[in-house]
Design a protein around this motif. Sequence first.
Motif, PDB file in Angstrom:
ATOM      1  N   ALA A 106       4.098   5.477  -3.593  1.00  0.00           N
ATOM      2  CA  ALA A 106       2.870   5.331  -2.906  1.00  0.00           C
ATOM      3  C   ALA A 106       2.126   3.992  -3.393  1.00  0.00           C
ATOM      4  O   ALA A 106       1.160   3.568  -2.919  1.00  0.00           O
ATOM      5  CB  ALA A 106       1.944   6.728  -3.358  1.00  0.00           C
ATOM      6  N   ASP A 107       2.510   3.440  -4.773  1.00  0.00           N
ATOM      7  CA  ASP A 107       2.099   2.351  -5.006  1.00  0.00           C
ATOM      8  C   ASP A 107       2.681   1.118  -4.764  1.00  0.00           C
ATOM      9  O   ASP A 107       2.702   0.184  -5.833  1.00  0.00           O
ATOM     10  CB  ASP A 107       1.772   2.627  -6.669  1.00  0.00           C
ATOM     11  N   THR A 108       3.632   1.145  -3.719  1.00  0.00           N
ATOM     12  CA  THR A 108       4.283   0.012  -3.338  1.00  0.00           C
ATOM     13  C   THR A 108       3.556  -0.468  -2.117  1.00  0.00           C
ATOM     14  O   THR A 108       2.931   0.295  -1.269  1.00  0.00           O
ATOM     15  CB  THR A 108       5.693   0.147  -3.077  1.00  0.00           C
ATOM     16  N   TRP A 109       3.637  -1.806  -1.807  1.00  0.00           N
ATOM     17  CA  TRP A 109       2.882  -2.283  -0.628  1.00  0.00           C
ATOM     18  C   TRP A 109       3.408  -1.567   0.719  1.00  0.00           C
ATOM     19  O   TRP A 109       2.823  -1.451   1.794  1.00  0.00           O
ATOM     20  CB  TRP A 109       2.941  -3.836  -0.403  1.00  0.00           C
ATOM     21  N   ASN A 110       4.887  -1.427   0.882  1.00  0.00           N
ATOM     22  CA  ASN A 110       5.508  -0.952   2.238  1.00  0.00           C
ATOM     23  C   ASN A 110       4.990   0.629   2.161  1.00  0.00           C
ATOM     24  O   ASN A 110       4.996   0.937   3.264  1.00  0.00           O
ATOM     25  CB  ASN A 110       7.062  -1.076   1.899  1.00  0.00           C
ATOM     26  N   ALA A 111       4.981   1.353   1.093  1.00  0.00           N
ATOM     27  CA  ALA A 111       4.359   2.697   1.272  1.00  0.00           C
ATOM     28  C   ALA A 111       3.127   2.953   1.822  1.00  0.00           C
ATOM     29  O   ALA A 111       2.975   3.822   2.300  1.00  0.00           O
ATOM     30  CB  ALA A 111       4.459   3.229  -0.185  1.00  0.00           C
ATOM     31  N   ILE A 112       2.206   1.774   1.625  1.00  0.00           N
ATOM     32  CA  ILE A 112       1.068   2.062   2.227  1.00  0.00           C
ATOM     33  C   ILE A 112       0.777   1.194   3.632  1.00  0.00           C
ATOM     34  O   ILE A 112      -0.286   1.026   4.069  1.00  0.00           O
ATOM     35  CB  ILE A 112      -0.226   1.566   1.168  1.00  0.00           C
ATOM     36  N   GLY A 113       1.992   0.646   4.321  1.00  0.00           N
ATOM     37  CA  GLY A 113       2.045   0.142   5.537  1.00  0.00           C
ATOM     38  C   GLY A 113       2.048  -1.423   5.832  1.00  0.00           C
ATOM     39  O   GLY A 113       1.894  -1.921   6.682  1.00  0.00           O
ATOM     40  N   PHE A 114       2.319  -2.112   4.468  1.00  0.00           N
ATOM     41  CA  PHE A 114       2.626  -3.505   4.538  1.00  0.00           C
ATOM     42  C   PHE A 114       3.740  -3.909   5.553  1.00  0.00           C
ATOM     43  O   PHE A 114       3.343  -4.666   6.293  1.00  0.00           O
ATOM     44  CB  PHE A 114       2.839  -4.384   3.331  1.00  0.00           C
ATOM     45  N   ASP A 115       4.788  -3.003   5.570  1.00  0.00           N
ATOM     46  CA  ASP A 115       5.936  -3.592   6.325  1.00  0.00           C
ATOM     47  C   ASP A 115       5.544  -3.261   7.831  1.00  0.00           C
ATOM     48  O   ASP A 115       6.428  -3.531   8.676  1.00  0.00           O
ATOM     49  CB  ASP A 115       6.978  -2.819   5.939  1.00  0.00           C
ATOM     50  N   ARG A 116       4.589  -2.501   8.186  1.00  0.00           N
ATOM     51  CA  ARG A 116       4.258  -2.149   9.771  1.00  0.00           C
ATOM     52  C   ARG A 116       3.399  -3.453  10.338  1.00  0.00           C
ATOM     53  O   ARG A 116       2.772  -3.239  11.130  1.00  0.00           O
ATOM     54  CB  ARG A 116       3.730  -0.949   9.773  1.00  0.00           C
ATOM     55  N   ARG A 117       3.088  -4.324   9.311  1.00  0.00           N
ATOM     56  CA  ARG A 117       2.132  -5.506   9.876  1.00  0.00           C
ATOM     57  C   ARG A 117       3.016  -6.807   9.955  1.00  0.00           C
ATOM     58  O   ARG A 117       3.306  -7.600   9.120  1.00  0.00           O
ATOM     59  CB  ARG A 117       1.159  -5.773   8.750  1.00  0.00           C
TER      60      ARG A 117
END
Length: 434
Positions: free
Chosen positions: A203-214
Motif C-alpha cells: 500500500a505504500d508504493t506509488w503504483n499501489a495507490i494508482g500512480f501507474d493508472r495515470r
Amino acid sequence: MSEADRPHVSQEPRLRTRDRNRPRARLPIHVLVALPLALAGLISLLVTGNALRPFDRITTIEARMASKSDYFKDPEVRRLLLQHGLRVDIHRLGSRGIATQSLKGMDAVFPSGQPAAKQILDRQDHSVRSVRPFVTPLVLGTFRAYAETLEKMRVATAQPTPGGGKTLYYNLDMHKFIGLLDGKTGVDQDMGDQDGDETEERADTWNAIGFDRRGGRSNSGRVLVRTSSVCESNSAGTYLSILAFVKNEDSTPGAGQTDKTKAMKEAREVAGKIKPLIDLQGMWADEQADSYLSALGESIAPISLIYEHQYLAHQIEYRQKHGSQDTDRVLLYPSPYALTEPQLISLSDKGDRLVDVIENDPRLRQRAIELGFRVRFSGEDGTSDQLNAYLGEHGIQVPTPNRDETKVYEPDLDVLQEIINSVGSCPPPVLDAP
C-alpha cells in the motif's frame, strides 16, 4: 684669408612658436565619445554619495549559515550590503550542525529555526544581538502526477486557482498521508481505491495507490519524503515535530509534563512510532531544494522536504525567464503545519553591524519579499500581504490559507533532541568554547 682663419659667429637661439596657420591637433574620436559617459558616471557617483566608495574599507564578516544562506548569496543582497561596507563570507552547514559545532572565528550565525538558535544562544557567556527578519513555512515539493495521485486518494486537496487552470498548491492531510508511510499492506478502505482494482502491491508504493493508472507511467517505489539529515538539518527536525505531533494524537510530546523522566519516556515512545516513516529513504541527503528544482528532480525523488520561499523564488525566476509558471512542480502544504523562523545571531562587533543593517534597511526587507520570504513587520510574527501582492503583480498564483489552522509547536529542546537522536542515531556533539 683662409677659411680656417675666419672667426666663428654664433647665431642667437630662436624660440619656435606654433604656426598659426597650422591646424590644431584633435582628440581621438573614441576619447570624445567616452567623455560624456565618464562625466555622467562621475555625476551619478557624486549624487549617490558613492564617489569615494572605491576607497572605503570593506568589512568581511565570517558567518556560518544553513539553508537561508540563499538570501545572503543573492547578488542584489550582496550589492546592498556592500553599500554599507559589508561583505559576508558564508560557511555553509546545517542548522543543528551550527548549533553543536565550534563557533570560533565566526562573527555571525544564521540557523534556520528556533531550536538551533536557542542552543547557540545558550552557549554564549554574554548577551548578544539577534534578529528574526522573516518566516517561511515548511512544505513538501512534488510533481503534478504525484500530487494528482494523492488527490485521487483523498490525501491531498487542490487549492483553487483564480479563473481556473492548473493549481500550483495542494493541502496535504498529514493524518492520511502518514497512513501511506507506515508500511502497512493493502489499500486503506477509508481512503478508497477509486477504480476498485485489486492490487497485490504494498500500500505504500506509488503504483499501489494508482500512480501507474495515470498516463501509463509507473513507479513501484515506496511513498516517502526525502529529507536532509535529521542530525544536522532544521527542516528535517521540524518535519519530525509534525510527525510526532500527529502520532501523539495532535499533541506536542512532553508538553505540560513536569516530570522530566516521563517527558523523555514519551519522547522515546513517539520516536519509535515515527522512525519507520522516514528511515527507509537510505542514505541521508543534503539540502533538498537544489535537487528538487534541478532538471533531474523528478527522477531523484517524487517528494522532497523544502521551504516555501525556495519554491516561490524558483517560480518568480521561472516566470521572468519563460513568461509562464512552472506547472510541473507543485507544493504540498502539510496540515497541521509548521513555520520556521530563521534567526541571525551576532557573535562579534562586526556581527552587530550586520544585524543592525538587516534589521533596519527597508531595501533588504523588500529584497527578501522578492526572494519568496514572508517578512516580519513591526514585531509581528509574520505577514503574507506584501508577499502575496508581489506574487500577484508578477503573475504567480498566490497560495491560500488552509481552513485547518492547526499549528505544530516544536517540543521543548531536550524533548526534541531526544526524538531527533532516537530517530537519527545521531553522534554526540563535540562542543568547543563559544
